[in-house]
Design a protein around this motif. Structure first.
Motif, mmCIF file in Angstrom:
data_model
loop_
_atom_site.group_PDB
_atom_site.id
_atom_site.type_symbol
_atom_site.label_atom_id
_atom_site.label_comp_id
_atom_site.label_asym_id
_atom_site.label_seq_id
_atom_site.Cartn_x
_atom_site.Cartn_y
_atom_site.Cartn_z
ATOM 1 N N MET A 1 0.854 -1.171 0.000
ATOM 2 C CA MET A 1 0.000 0.000 0.000
ATOM 3 C C MET A 1 0.898 1.231 0.000
ATOM 4 S SD MET A 1 -2.863 1.175 2.860
ATOM 5 C CE MET A 1 -3.264 -0.496 3.214
ATOM 6 N N SER A 2 0.626 2.166 -0.889
ATOM 7 C CA SER A 2 1.426 3.386 -0.951
ATOM 8 C C SER A 2 1.181 4.237 0.287
ATOM 9 C CB SER A 2 1.056 4.188 -2.200
ATOM 10 O OG SER A 2 -0.240 4.732 -2.056
ATOM 11 N N ALA A 3 2.103 5.168 0.553
ATOM 12 C CA ALA A 3 1.960 6.049 1.711
ATOM 13 C C ALA A 3 0.673 6.857 1.606
ATOM 14 C CB ALA A 3 3.170 6.971 1.829
ATOM 15 N N ALA A 4 0.338 7.324 0.380
ATOM 16 C CA ALA A 4 -0.889 8.101 0.202
ATOM 17 C C ALA A 4 -2.109 7.237 0.505
ATOM 18 C CB ALA A 4 -0.960 8.651 -1.224
ATOM 19 N N ARG A 5 -2.109 6.009 0.018
ATOM 20 C CA ARG A 5 -3.243 5.101 0.265
ATOM 21 C C ARG A 5 -3.331 4.768 1.752
ATOM 22 N NH1 ARG A 5 -8.021 4.012 0.040
ATOM 23 N NH2 ARG A 5 -8.628 1.859 0.112
ATOM 24 N N ALA A 6 -2.185 4.562 2.412
ATOM 25 C CA ALA A 6 -2.186 4.273 3.851
ATOM 26 C C ALA A 6 -2.786 5.437 4.627
ATOM 27 C CB ALA A 6 -0.772 3.975 4.330
ATOM 28 N N THR A 46 -4.446 13.588 4.689
ATOM 29 C CA THR A 46 -3.307 14.428 4.311
ATOM 30 C C THR A 46 -2.283 14.588 5.425
ATOM 31 O OG1 THR A 46 -4.479 16.437 4.973
ATOM 32 C CG2 THR A 46 -4.688 15.743 2.664
ATOM 33 N N GLY A 47 -2.519 14.000 6.587
ATOM 34 C CA GLY A 47 -1.599 14.136 7.709
ATOM 35 C C GLY A 47 -0.408 13.213 7.585
ATOM 36 N N ASN A 48 0.555 13.389 8.473
ATOM 37 C CA ASN A 48 1.753 12.557 8.520
ATOM 38 C C ASN A 48 1.915 12.068 9.960
ATOM 39 O OD1 ASN A 48 4.122 11.284 7.853
ATOM 40 N ND2 ASN A 48 5.355 13.141 7.936
ATOM 41 N N PRO A 49 1.218 10.988 10.331
ATOM 42 C CA PRO A 49 1.197 10.579 11.738
ATOM 43 C C PRO A 49 2.506 9.973 12.217
ATOM 44 C CG PRO A 49 0.108 8.941 10.397
ATOM 45 C CD PRO A 49 0.443 10.101 9.485
ATOM 46 N N THR A 50 2.807 10.194 13.482
ATOM 47 C CA THR A 50 3.942 9.556 14.139
ATOM 48 C C THR A 50 3.434 8.334 14.897
ATOM 49 O OG1 THR A 50 3.648 10.813 16.175
ATOM 50 C CG2 THR A 50 5.083 11.794 14.473
ATOM 51 N N ILE A 51 4.358 7.541 15.400
ATOM 52 C CA ILE A 51 3.982 6.396 16.239
ATOM 53 C C ILE A 51 3.170 6.886 17.427
ATOM 54 C CG2 ILE A 51 4.884 4.645 17.828
ATOM 55 C CD1 ILE A 51 7.261 4.310 15.910
ATOM 56 N N GLU A 52 3.625 7.969 18.049
ATOM 57 C CA GLU A 52 2.946 8.483 19.236
ATOM 58 C C GLU A 52 1.514 8.891 18.911
ATOM 59 O OE1 GLU A 52 6.011 9.435 18.239
ATOM 60 O OE2 GLU A 52 7.314 8.825 19.896
ATOM 61 N N THR A 53 1.303 9.523 17.742
ATOM 62 C CA THR A 53 -0.034 9.948 17.335
ATOM 63 C C THR A 53 -0.951 8.745 17.163
ATOM 64 O OG1 THR A 53 0.825 11.926 16.242
ATOM 65 C CG2 THR A 53 -1.349 11.153 15.544
ATOM 66 N N ASP A 84 6.167 -1.447 0.286
ATOM 67 C CA ASP A 84 4.842 -0.885 0.031
ATOM 68 C C ASP A 84 4.144 -0.377 1.282
ATOM 69 O OD1 ASP A 84 5.151 -1.550 -2.631
ATOM 70 O OD2 ASP A 84 4.104 -3.465 -2.432
ATOM 71 N N LEU A 85 4.785 -0.520 2.436
ATOM 72 C CA LEU A 85 4.128 -0.187 3.693
ATOM 73 C C LEU A 85 4.453 1.212 4.183
ATOM 74 C CD1 LEU A 85 4.731 -3.545 5.596
ATOM 75 C CD2 LEU A 85 2.641 -2.797 4.439
ATOM 76 N N GLU A 86 3.477 1.821 4.820
ATOM 77 C CA GLU A 86 3.667 3.096 5.499
ATOM 78 C C GLU A 86 4.547 2.859 6.718
ATOM 79 O OE1 GLU A 86 2.859 7.213 6.432
ATOM 80 O OE2 GLU A 86 2.573 6.034 4.622
ATOM 81 N N VAL A 87 5.500 3.732 6.947
ATOM 82 C CA VAL A 87 6.397 3.622 8.095
ATOM 83 C C VAL A 87 5.942 4.607 9.160
ATOM 84 C CG1 VAL A 87 8.768 3.851 8.931
ATOM 85 C CG2 VAL A 87 8.334 2.958 6.635
ATOM 86 N N LEU A 88 5.712 4.096 10.357
ATOM 87 C CA LEU A 88 5.446 4.948 11.510
ATOM 88 C C LEU A 88 6.771 5.118 12.229
ATOM 89 C CD1 LEU A 88 2.175 3.359 12.912
ATOM 90 C CD2 LEU A 88 2.406 5.509 11.670
ATOM 91 N N SER A 89 7.198 6.357 12.404
ATOM 92 C CA SER A 89 8.517 6.615 12.984
ATOM 93 C C SER A 89 8.420 7.430 14.254
ATOM 94 C CB SER A 89 9.402 7.363 11.990
ATOM 95 O OG SER A 89 9.688 6.552 10.888
ATOM 96 N N SER A 90 9.383 7.201 15.121
ATOM 97 C CA SER A 90 9.569 8.030 16.303
ATOM 98 C C SER A 90 11.026 8.451 16.303
ATOM 99 C CB SER A 90 9.232 7.244 17.573
ATOM 100 O OG SER A 90 10.230 6.261 17.812
ATOM 101 N N ASN A 91 11.497 8.963 17.426
ATOM 102 C CA ASN A 91 12.896 9.369 17.503
ATOM 103 C C ASN A 91 13.849 8.181 17.401
ATOM 104 O OD1 ASN A 91 11.947 8.532 20.121
ATOM 105 N ND2 ASN A 91 13.863 9.274 20.952
ATOM 106 N N LEU A 95 8.300 1.486 12.540
ATOM 107 C CA LEU A 95 7.389 0.336 12.540
ATOM 108 C C LEU A 95 6.659 0.250 11.210
ATOM 109 C CD1 LEU A 95 5.489 0.581 15.968
ATOM 110 C CD2 LEU A 95 7.231 -1.084 15.324
ATOM 111 N N ARG A 96 6.496 -0.984 10.731
ATOM 112 C CA ARG A 96 5.671 -1.254 9.555
ATOM 113 C C ARG A 96 4.676 -2.336 9.955
ATOM 114 N NH1 ARG A 96 10.780 -0.481 7.580
ATOM 115 N NH2 ARG A 96 10.991 0.928 5.815
ATOM 116 N N LEU A 97 3.393 -2.029 9.858
ATOM 117 C CA LEU A 97 2.361 -3.023 10.168
ATOM 118 C C LEU A 97 2.300 -4.027 9.031
ATOM 119 C CD1 LEU A 97 -0.005 -4.084 11.900
ATOM 120 C CD2 LEU A 97 -1.487 -2.527 10.617
ATOM 121 N N LEU A 98 2.667 -5.272 9.339
ATOM 122 C CA LEU A 98 2.663 -6.329 8.336
ATOM 123 C C LEU A 98 1.300 -6.998 8.211
ATOM 124 C CD1 LEU A 98 6.062 -7.995 9.284
ATOM 125 C CD2 LEU A 98 5.610 -6.505 7.314
#
Length: 184
Positions: A1-6, A46-53, A84-91, A95-98
């Protein structure tokens, strides 16, 4: 799944869960401690969520993270490509949800987890259990004040609802994180 689709999937799921509870954006902002404008962007895809969010939303809505990040389908064969996965990042952590598995009485989320060298990720806690298997590197992980050092092939499980930490010992760490939640 593309980042936009995620991002679209996340937005649709947040809105559906919020509306199912009869909550306004203001109420979800209050429950999650996330700004109303940020929530509006996320719902619009349209947002860019973090792991914390994402974890704050998971806690506020009382659903597993995968409830926010996945489309509902039940194929017989599942192939997931990391690229193809959206990456959730922190400092410190990516993480990539498989996969999300809806079991009879539990939900299991499986993540590809990468911890950067010198990185420390502290989490206040969330519902369920955490299962961690290290595949490369050395990871200090577990409840604050009672962590474990894991090397390749090592596994630990602990309650996720207590403050816990992920910290590299030396170089980068790759691991599999499984979050186990009771089914709502």
């Amino acid at each position: 799944m593309s980042a936009a689709r995620a991002g679209e999937v996340l937005g649709v799921n947040i809105k559906a869960l919020r509306e199912a509870r009869g909550w306004s954006l203001s109420e979800l902002a209050r429950q999650s401690s996330i700004a109303k404008g940020t929530l509006s962007q996320l719902e619009a895809g349209t947002g860019n969520p973090t792991i914390e969010t994402v974890f704050s939303l998971s806690n506020a809505l009382q659903v597993p993270v995968s409830e926010l990040l996945t489309e509902r389908s039940v194929p017989e064969v599942v192939l997931v490509r990391s690229a193809d996965l959206e990456v959730l990042s922190s400092n410190a952590v990516d993480l990539r949800l498989l996969r999300r598995l809806d079991l009879t009485d539990k939900v299991l989320e499986i993540y590809d987890q990468r911890v950067r060298p010198g990185g420390v990720q502290r989490t206040d806690g969330h519902p369920g259990l955490e299962h961690v298997v290290v595949t490369a590197g050395v990871l200090r992980v577990g409840p604050v004040g009672g962590t474990f050092e894991l090397g390749p092939g090592d596994y630990v499980c602990y309650p996720g609802d207590v403050p816990h930490v992920y910290e590299t010992v030396g170089g980068p760490v790759t691991s599999v994180l499984m979050l186990e939640y009771p089914k709502a």
